[in-house]
Design a protein around this motif. Structure first.
Motif, PDB file in Angstrom:
ATOM      1  N   UNK A 277     -50.367-102.663  69.273  1.00  0.00           N
ATOM      2  CA  UNK A 277     -49.392-103.692  68.886  1.00  0.00           C
ATOM      3  C   UNK A 277     -48.954-103.455  67.441  1.00  0.00           C
ATOM      4  N   UNK A 278     -49.921-103.194  66.576  1.00  0.00           N
ATOM      5  CA  UNK A 278     -49.614-102.976  65.154  1.00  0.00           C
ATOM      6  C   UNK A 278     -48.759-101.708  64.997  1.00  0.00           C
ATOM      7  N   UNK A 279     -49.108-100.657  65.734  1.00  0.00           N
ATOM      8  CA  UNK A 279     -48.343 -99.412  65.628  1.00  0.00           C
ATOM      9  C   UNK A 279     -46.891 -99.641  66.048  1.00  0.00           C
ATOM     10  N   UNK A 280     -46.692-100.422  67.119  1.00  0.00           N
ATOM     11  CA  UNK A 280     -45.329-100.715  67.586  1.00  0.00           C
ATOM     12  C   UNK A 280     -44.585-101.526  66.526  1.00  0.00           C
ATOM     13  N   UNK A 281     -45.286-102.494  65.926  1.00  0.00           N
ATOM     14  CA  UNK A 281     -44.656-103.330  64.897  1.00  0.00           C
ATOM     15  C   UNK A 281     -44.265-102.489  63.687  1.00  0.00           C
ATOM     16  N   UNK A 283     -43.390 -99.310  63.712  1.00  0.00           N
ATOM     17  CA  UNK A 283     -42.198 -98.520  64.057  1.00  0.00           C
ATOM     18  C   UNK A 283     -40.950 -99.392  64.104  1.00  0.00           C
ATOM     19  N   UNK A 284     -41.150-100.686  64.404  1.00  0.00           N
ATOM     20  CA  UNK A 284     -39.994-101.595  64.470  1.00  0.00           C
ATOM     21  C   UNK A 284     -39.727-102.268  63.122  1.00  0.00           C
ATOM     22  N   UNK A 285     -40.371-101.763  62.063  1.00  0.00           N
ATOM     23  CA  UNK A 285     -40.139-102.256  60.693  1.00  0.00           C
ATOM     24  C   UNK A 285     -40.446-103.733  60.519  1.00  0.00           C
ATOM     25  N   UNK A 286     -41.433-104.243  61.274  1.00  0.00           N
ATOM     26  CA  UNK A 286     -41.710-105.671  61.139  1.00  0.00           C
ATOM     27  C   UNK A 286     -43.169-105.904  60.693  1.00  0.00           C
ATOM     28  N   UNK A 287     -43.950-104.818  60.644  1.00  0.00           N
ATOM     29  CA  UNK A 287     -45.374-104.957  60.314  1.00  0.00           C
ATOM     30  C   UNK A 287     -45.587-105.591  58.939  1.00  0.00           C
ATOM     31  N   UNK A 318     -37.740-105.183  69.569  1.00  0.00           N
ATOM     32  CA  UNK A 318     -37.816-103.715  69.536  1.00  0.00           C
ATOM     33  C   UNK A 318     -39.284-103.274  69.675  1.00  0.00           C
ATOM     34  N   UNK A 319     -40.193-104.003  69.003  1.00  0.00           N
ATOM     35  CA  UNK A 319     -41.626-103.659  69.112  1.00  0.00           C
ATOM     36  C   UNK A 319     -42.070-103.725  70.569  1.00  0.00           C
ATOM     37  N   UNK A 320     -41.648-104.788  71.244  1.00  0.00           N
ATOM     38  CA  UNK A 320     -41.975-104.960  72.656  1.00  0.00           C
ATOM     39  C   UNK A 320     -41.521-103.766  73.476  1.00  0.00           C
ATOM     40  N   UNK A 321     -40.301-103.349  73.177  1.00  0.00           N
ATOM     41  CA  UNK A 321     -39.724-102.229  73.930  1.00  0.00           C
ATOM     42  C   UNK A 321     -40.504-100.946  73.656  1.00  0.00           C
ATOM     43  N   UNK A 322     -40.908-100.784  72.388  1.00  0.00           N
ATOM     44  CA  UNK A 322     -41.680 -99.584  72.033  1.00  0.00           C
ATOM     45  C   UNK A 322     -42.997 -99.593  72.805  1.00  0.00           C
ATOM     46  N   UNK A 323     -43.602-100.772  72.950  1.00  0.00           N
ATOM     47  CA  UNK A 323     -44.858-100.874  73.708  1.00  0.00           C
ATOM     48  C   UNK A 323     -44.633-100.607  75.196  1.00  0.00           C
ATOM     49  N   UNK A 324     -43.507-101.077  75.722  1.00  0.00           N
ATOM     50  CA  UNK A 324     -43.227-100.866  77.155  1.00  0.00           C
ATOM     51  C   UNK A 324     -43.003 -99.379  77.423  1.00  0.00           C
ATOM     52  N   UNK A 325     -42.334 -98.728  76.479  1.00  0.00           N
ATOM     53  CA  UNK A 325     -42.090 -97.295  76.531  1.00  0.00           C
ATOM     54  C   UNK A 325     -41.478 -96.826  77.862  1.00  0.00           C
ATOM     55  N   UNK A 326     -40.317 -97.397  78.214  1.00  0.00           N
ATOM     56  CA  UNK A 326     -39.703 -97.007  79.487  1.00  0.00           C
ATOM     57  C   UNK A 326     -38.848 -95.742  79.326  1.00  0.00           C
ATOM     58  N   UNK A 327     -38.515 -95.057  80.420  1.00  0.00           N
ATOM     59  CA  UNK A 327     -37.699 -93.846  80.319  1.00  0.00           C
ATOM     60  C   UNK A 327     -36.236 -94.125  79.948  1.00  0.00           C
ATOM     61  N   UNK A 349     -35.984 -94.993  62.880  1.00  0.00           N
ATOM     62  CA  UNK A 349     -37.227 -94.978  63.666  1.00  0.00           C
ATOM     63  C   UNK A 349     -36.944 -94.882  65.162  1.00  0.00           C
ATOM     64  N   UNK A 350     -35.958 -95.677  65.601  1.00  0.00           N
ATOM     65  CA  UNK A 350     -35.621 -95.661  67.039  1.00  0.00           C
ATOM     66  C   UNK A 350     -35.136 -94.262  67.425  1.00  0.00           C
ATOM     67  N   UNK A 351     -34.264 -93.707  66.593  1.00  0.00           N
ATOM     68  CA  UNK A 351     -33.748 -92.358  66.894  1.00  0.00           C
ATOM     69  C   UNK A 351     -34.892 -91.350  66.965  1.00  0.00           C
ATOM     70  N   UNK A 352     -35.865 -91.524  66.060  1.00  0.00           N
ATOM     71  CA  UNK A 352     -37.030 -90.628  66.053  1.00  0.00           C
ATOM     72  C   UNK A 352     -37.763 -90.696  67.396  1.00  0.00           C
ATOM     73  N   UNK A 353     -37.981 -91.941  67.858  1.00  0.00           N
ATOM     74  CA  UNK A 353     -38.697 -92.123  69.137  1.00  0.00           C
ATOM     75  C   UNK A 353     -37.894 -91.510  70.279  1.00  0.00           C
ATOM     76  N   UNK A 354     -36.571 -91.755  70.261  1.00  0.00           N
ATOM     77  CA  UNK A 354     -35.717 -91.260  71.352  1.00  0.00           C
ATOM     78  C   UNK A 354     -35.764 -89.735  71.427  1.00  0.00           C
ATOM     79  N   UNK A 355     -35.680 -89.111  70.241  1.00  0.00           N
ATOM     80  CA  UNK A 355     -35.670 -87.637  70.205  1.00  0.00           C
ATOM     81  C   UNK A 355     -37.029 -87.093  70.637  1.00  0.00           C
ATOM     82  N   UNK A 356     -38.082 -87.701  70.068  1.00  0.00           N
ATOM     83  CA  UNK A 356     -39.436 -87.219  70.327  1.00  0.00           C
ATOM     84  C   UNK A 356     -39.769 -87.260  71.825  1.00  0.00           C
TER      85      UNK A 356
END
Ligand SMILES: Nc1ncnc2c1ncn2[C@@H]1O[C@H](COP(=O)(O)OP(=O)(O)OP(=O)(O)O)[C@@H](O)[C@H]1O
Length: 437
Positions: A277-281, A283-287, A318-327, A349-356
């Motif tokens: 949860x913390x890792x997702x937060x 990445x979503x710049x809310x931690x 956005x954090x929620x979505x990062x945790x769900x990690x859908x295709x 950050x989002x672009x980083x996740x999308x590319x990765x």
């Protein structure tokens, strides 16, 4: 007995309408109550407390009037029943008394008749009230029964198979037409492809159907003609669970539960650990913001998240979505409430996740600066694709996109000058883009 039964049935049928009126008025009252409480901010902004109180009062008055009719008609029913019974009892006692006077009946017979009629009164009253209660309960459950009659628009086929993403998530809209109401088409003959693993943006005037595209993809509604496929499979042929599992959404309005921040983030994946949860937060710049709160991740967000800001809500989504990690990821104006600096960081950050992870993503945006770097930009107009291409191609085209871009850039530059931010990061991005264009 016949008179008693007839009267009970006829009067109960007549009373039905009062009960219906009372139920409808009670529902109206509850709707007004809920509506004004949910929208309490609008009520306060416009000083309309008295107006809302009056609306609620008039709904309650209707309920009161209907309830009085229910009670009065019940009194009428009871009086009528007692009158019929007493008349019958008097008649029978009179006849029995006459029989005693004539000598054909004994005093014992008179007492027996009296007792028999009284014994009859108990089951008669019982049946009368059971019939009344039964009718009333059926009426009270009418709304429930009506709900059962509502057609479920989106249904899974009996032989539906799970969605398999064998091409990485290519989404195709083929000649899709859709309208919420028959007299107002929203999408007409829309054909477009969202390539796998690419960042696609959908832009267009407000109300042109951008969010509708997401609702159709998610199968909240079915298309009226044409079809939507994901990796070649019609979404109507796959199971709803597998379809919805594959798509992640950051909607325009973030629905939050009246619980802690941690609970709301974890909603993306209820099995996630605190660390995830913390890792997702992060990445979503809310931690950092959450850490700064007195109760950290245990902070309550309030009903519909009213105790946190709009930008924080969006980042929680956005954090929620990062945790769900859908295709497949769908961002519907996901950063509209953020300041430019936070928006750029979050998008980075989002672009980083999308590319990765090579995710297919769709961004719906009005601020073109947030989507200029998309692999494909699709411009919608009048329910169909007006133009599409990369930012550079569209700017060269001198079409709708180009006009929108110039208008926004001009505004952006003027704002920047006014605020003395000519050297700021936003301006640099603008200039950079202008060069690229
Ligand atoms: N449930 C609904 N029932 C009837 N009409 C609806 C419904 N939802 C949306 N609409 C209408 O459909 C049209 C398209 O709505 P949609 O939300 O897709 O627009 P949009 O392009 O996402 O707009 P925006 O950029 O303002 O978010 C709008 O005119 C809207 O009023």
């Amino acid at each position: 007995m016949a008179a008693y039964t007839w009267f009970t049935i006829a009067t109960t049928a007549w009373r039905t309408r009062f009960r219906k009126q009372a139920n409808a008025a009670e529902n109206r009252g509850a709707t007004v109550e809920l509506d004004s409480l949910i929208n309490y901010e609008a009520v306060k902004y416009f000083n309309n407390e008295k107006y809302e109180a009056k609306r609620y009062d008039s709904a309650l008055k209707e309920y009161e009037d209907a309830s009085i009719k229910v009670a009065t008609s019940l009194a009428y029913l009871n009086t009528g029943q007692n009158l019929i019974f007493s008349t019958a009892l008097t008649g029978m006692m009179y006849m029995a008394a006459q029989g005693v006077a004539e000598g054909s009946l004994t005093v014992g017979d008179l007492v027996m008749v009296n007792q028999l009629v009284f014994q009859l009164s108990v089951p008669l009253n019982f049946l009368g009230s059971v019939y009344r209660e039964l009718r009333q309960s059926l009426l009270d459950m009418e709304t429930l029964f009506n709900l059962q009659k509502v057609n479920i628009a989106v249904q899974e086929k009996p032989n539906a198979s799970p969605l398999t993403l064998n091409q990485g998530g290519v989404v195709r809209f083929e000649n899709v037409s859709f309208a919420y109401r028959p007299d107002r088409p929203i999408l007409s003959d829309l054909t477009m492809t969202i390539p796998a693993g690419r960042k696609v943006a959908i832009v267009g005037p407000s109300g042109c159907g951008k969010s509708t595209i997401l609702r159709l993809l998610f199968r909240f509604y079915d298309v009226q003609s044409g079809r939507i496929t994901i990796d070649g499979q019609d979404i109507r042929d796959v199971t709803l669970e597998s379809l919805r599992k594959s798509i992640g959404v950051v909607p325009q309005d973030t629905p939050l539960f009246n619980d802690t921040i941690e609970h709301n983030i974890r909603y993306g994946n209820v099995d996630a650990s605190h660390e995830e949860v913390v890792a997702a937060a992060k990445r979503a710049q809310v931690h950092d913001i959450v850490e700064g709160l007195p109760e950290g991740y245990a902070t309550q967000v309030g009903e519909r998240g009213m105790m946190i800001s709009g930008g924080e809500k969006q980042r929680l989504a956005v954090s929620r979505l990062i945790l769900k990690d859908p295709p497949l990821l769908f961002f519907d104006e996901a950063t509209s409430a953020l300041d430019t600096h936070t928006e750029q960081l979050l998008l980075g950050n989002i672009n980083g996740i999308l590319k990765e992870k090579a995710r297919t993503s769709v961004f719906v945006a009005h601020r073109l600066r947030t989507i200029y770097d998309s692999d494909v930009i699709i411009v919608l107009k009048d329910g169909t694709v007006a133009e599409q291409g990369t930012h550079e191609q569209l700017v060269e085209n001198n079409g709708i996109y180009s006009e929108l871009w110039s208008a926004q850039e001009m505004l952006f530059t003027e704002e920047g000058e006014e605020e003395g931010q000519a050297e700021g990061r936003e301006r640099r991005v603008g200039e950079d883009l202008a060069k690229r264009a």
